[in-house]
Write a protein that holds these residues in place. Sequence first.
Motif, PDB file in Angstrom:
ATOM      1  N   VAL A 126      35.106  79.361  30.143  1.00  0.00           N
ATOM      2  CA  VAL A 126      35.639  78.000  30.203  1.00  0.00           C
ATOM      3  C   VAL A 126      35.485  77.402  28.806  1.00  0.00           C
ATOM      4  O   VAL A 126      34.426  77.546  28.191  1.00  0.00           O
ATOM      5  CB  VAL A 126      34.873  77.129  31.221  1.00  0.00           C
ATOM      6  CG1 VAL A 126      35.440  75.713  31.268  1.00  0.00           C
ATOM      7  CG2 VAL A 126      34.885  77.762  32.603  1.00  0.00           C
ATOM      8  N   GLY A 127      36.511  76.727  28.311  1.00  0.00           N
ATOM      9  CA  GLY A 127      36.355  76.117  26.994  1.00  0.00           C
ATOM     10  C   GLY A 127      37.609  75.474  26.493  1.00  0.00           C
ATOM     11  O   GLY A 127      38.500  75.100  27.273  1.00  0.00           O
ATOM     12  N   VAL A 314      30.932  71.698  28.208  1.00  0.00           N
ATOM     13  CA  VAL A 314      31.838  72.416  27.319  1.00  0.00           C
ATOM     14  C   VAL A 314      33.135  72.606  28.093  1.00  0.00           C
ATOM     15  O   VAL A 314      33.111  73.001  29.264  1.00  0.00           O
ATOM     16  CB  VAL A 314      31.267  73.790  26.907  1.00  0.00           C
ATOM     17  CG1 VAL A 314      32.242  74.520  25.984  1.00  0.00           C
ATOM     18  CG2 VAL A 314      29.906  73.646  26.237  1.00  0.00           C
ATOM     19  N   GLY A 315      34.260  72.316  27.456  1.00  0.00           N
ATOM     20  CA  GLY A 315      35.509  72.492  28.185  1.00  0.00           C
ATOM     21  C   GLY A 315      36.722  72.188  27.349  1.00  0.00           C
ATOM     22  O   GLY A 315      36.701  72.278  26.122  1.00  0.00           O
ATOM     23  N   SER A 316      37.799  71.791  28.039  1.00  0.00           N
ATOM     24  CA  SER A 316      39.091  71.558  27.388  1.00  0.00           C
ATOM     25  C   SER A 316      39.431  70.087  27.252  1.00  0.00           C
ATOM     26  O   SER A 316      40.405  69.741  26.574  1.00  0.00           O
ATOM     27  CB  SER A 316      40.207  72.245  28.197  1.00  0.00           C
ATOM     28  OG  SER A 316      40.360  71.617  29.472  1.00  0.00           O
ATOM     29  N   SER A 317      38.653  69.208  27.859  1.00  0.00           N
ATOM     30  CA  SER A 317      39.042  67.799  27.936  1.00  0.00           C
ATOM     31  C   SER A 317      38.631  67.011  26.706  1.00  0.00           C
ATOM     32  O   SER A 317      37.439  66.879  26.395  1.00  0.00           O
ATOM     33  CB  SER A 317      38.436  67.148  29.178  1.00  0.00           C
ATOM     34  OG  SER A 317      38.842  65.792  29.272  1.00  0.00           O
ATOM     35  N   ASN A 318      39.620  66.456  26.017  1.00  0.00           N
ATOM     36  CA  ASN A 318      39.346  65.465  24.995  1.00  0.00           C
ATOM     37  C   ASN A 318      38.991  64.142  25.660  1.00  0.00           C
ATOM     38  O   ASN A 318      39.142  63.977  26.876  1.00  0.00           O
ATOM     39  CB  ASN A 318      40.570  65.282  24.095  1.00  0.00           C
ATOM     40  CG  ASN A 318      40.883  66.525  23.294  1.00  0.00           C
ATOM     41  OD1 ASN A 318      40.094  66.942  22.456  1.00  0.00           O
ATOM     42  ND2 ASN A 318      42.039  67.131  23.544  1.00  0.00           N
ATOM     43  N   LEU A 319      38.545  63.189  24.870  1.00  0.00           N
ATOM     44  CA  LEU A 319      38.264  61.848  25.381  1.00  0.00           C
ATOM     45  C   LEU A 319      39.386  60.925  24.911  1.00  0.00           C
ATOM     46  O   LEU A 319      39.200  60.022  24.098  1.00  0.00           O
ATOM     47  CB  LEU A 319      36.893  61.374  24.907  1.00  0.00           C
ATOM     48  CG  LEU A 319      35.723  62.222  25.422  1.00  0.00           C
ATOM     49  CD1 LEU A 319      34.391  61.712  24.884  1.00  0.00           C
ATOM     50  CD2 LEU A 319      35.689  62.246  26.953  1.00  0.00           C
TER      51      LEU A 319
END
Length: 414
Positions: A126-127, A314-319
């Motif tokens: 996942v990242g 940890v992942g793919s989502s920006n803020l």
Amino acid sequence: MNECWRDGNRVELLINGEEFFPAVFQAIAGARREVLLETFIIRDDKVGRGLRQVLIEAAQRGVRVELVADGYGTPDLDAGYLGSLLDAGVRLHLFDPQPLLLGMRTNLFRRLHRKLVVVDGEIAFVGGINFCADHLADFGAMAKQDYAVQVQGPSVDDIRHASLQLLRQAAFRDSGDIFRANADLPAADAANTGGVGRSGGPCRSCLVIRDNLDRRTEIEQHYLRAIQQAQERLQIANAYFFPGYRLLRALRDAARRGVQVRLILQGLPDMPLVRLCSKLLYDTLLRDGVEIYEYRERPLHGKVAVVDRRWATVGSSNLDPLSLSLNLEGNLMIEDAAFAQGLDAHLEELANSSCRRVTRQAARRGYWWRAPLVFACFHFLRHFPAIAGQLPAHRQSLHRARVDDGTAQSQVQP
């Protein structure tokens, strides 16, 4: 808020493509039954070709391979690339591709932005790392700094379920066959996962996804709760930072109550407009004691955070509005002191050695003319998801790829 915390996982941090790609390719090379892979971008470069090779070899030895790429992020794979995958038996699906308009891509919103890989229901990744060479240092000055995690244990079953759920929602005729053929795959067993990752031992983790169905605010809610519960220290490294009012207020409140709040943001942006939007928020955050560092070595593409050296994500989502309100995203939440301390130490080193700290004096230069722009941009972007939501919505659908008359195409299967 839907939660599925699992005990007994082993989680290893992978930094940049140098660690991520070999780990993924090795796992796929060892696959015996099933490979599920979702990504935003695949390019026909040395990384994309390496991925193609291990997927072809897996399919040729009888492994079920389901490859999902976003139709906006991955529009340019040619017939040779696609044909070699399809001829080997790889099932390639594009998430909502649309025809070009005057040579330009038009389907910007509600993208499949998450990056998930699951092999044999036993190991998962996942990242935020796409399958392209700009995640490797030898790409040059614009190589990206990014992160992923390798997971073994009970959370792998949740990651696999998320990938299969997207396939189940897809509009292609043989979807039922996917689930019948693979229903007997066992969930991962933490007692038989091999070596110890950087978690240092079994840890607690939770896959959190964001979609446009019934999980619209899941990732934001987890961030909010972690920030609100922070007692000592909070570090966030995020590529595209323009959160809504609730997250901004939570960060400012944490700093006011004495928590060390540090943001590591882009200093050498791959998208300058995004950095400009982030800079509009600097003075608001700095005046309440939030520390802001700009990463200067290369574009920052990471989406990670750590709180009190015990909780991390940890992942793919920006803020930003796209990730928090429109795109399909996936983050792993981790409660483990060893993992969190390792990530915290890495971000500390990054801030000290590769970043420039932003002062309030610098942030306020020209503020008199930027203030109206700050107000207008913040409130526009705050309501942007609702505005975009008025545009014609597409289903969360996949299109089976094919090669026809020497050209790469995609076609919906009824």
